[in-house]
Design an enzyme around this catalytic site. Structure first.
Site: not given
Length: 191
Positions: A42-43
């Site tokens: 994630e990110c």
């Protein structure tokens, strides 16, 4: 034994020197992904899995599994609540008897862009309805059993990604599934 990885959000740009210097970890994570280990990034995790990360004129090597280079900007590239639709290309199968989520919700907050992305063989798990994602239209790069996105997803009833990911990791560990590329190789250990 590690059967799956979750590489969460964060600020890898603050630790570019340390992340680049840890070549053993970068190589082991890259090898695990190439060998079909289920990974959700994630990110900040997506940023770490890219080829390079550039901030304030400094460029550092990252894992290199995602065929693109991350560039930090002074202003946000993606910020706020997002709405995504599943494309059907997620490495985590839908639970038996369930329909695809009509809408996946979450948020994004990133000052980076993924540049020089080789899209010739990329698949995406999501189509962006609201937000920016990777390129304004897509988010969730799918490569083998990796799903890497800028989205920070909610794990709710209609789209319980956490349960789907854990079930997929469990099925791969038990040998019930094969890597998304169809090979029979399995990664047994990452330290």
């Amino acid at each position: 034994k590690v059967d799956g990885l979750f590489i969460g959000g964060g600020f890898p740009e603050l630790f570019m020197n340390e992340l680049e210097a840890n070549t053993t970890l970068r190589e082991e994570i890259g090898s695990a992904i190439e060998n079909g280990m289920p990974v959700y990034a994630e990110c900040g995790g997506l940023m770490y899995l890219a080829r390079t990360l550039t901030w304030h004129g400094e460029k550092h090597n990252m894992v290199g599994v995602i065929p693109g280079d991350v560039t930090m900007h002074e202003k946000p590239v993606g910020r706020g609540y997002i709405r995504l639709n599943e494309t059907g290309d997620s490495p985590w199968p839908m639970p038996a008897g369930s329909a695809p989520a009509t809408e996946v919700r979450g948020h994004e907050f990133h000052y980076s862009s993924l540049d020089n992305l080789d899209t010739s063989e990329l698949k995406y798990a999501y189509e962006v309805k609201r937000g920016h994602g990777i390129d304004g239209r897509h988010d969730g790069i799918v490569y083998k059993n990796l799903l890497a996105s800028y989205a920070h997803l909610r794990s709710l009833g209609a789209y319980n990604w956490a349960a789907r990911f854990v079930a997929f990791v469990r099925s791969q560990a038990q040998g019930a599934g094969q890597p998304a590329d169809g090979s029979t190789r399995r990664h047994e250990h990452v330290t």
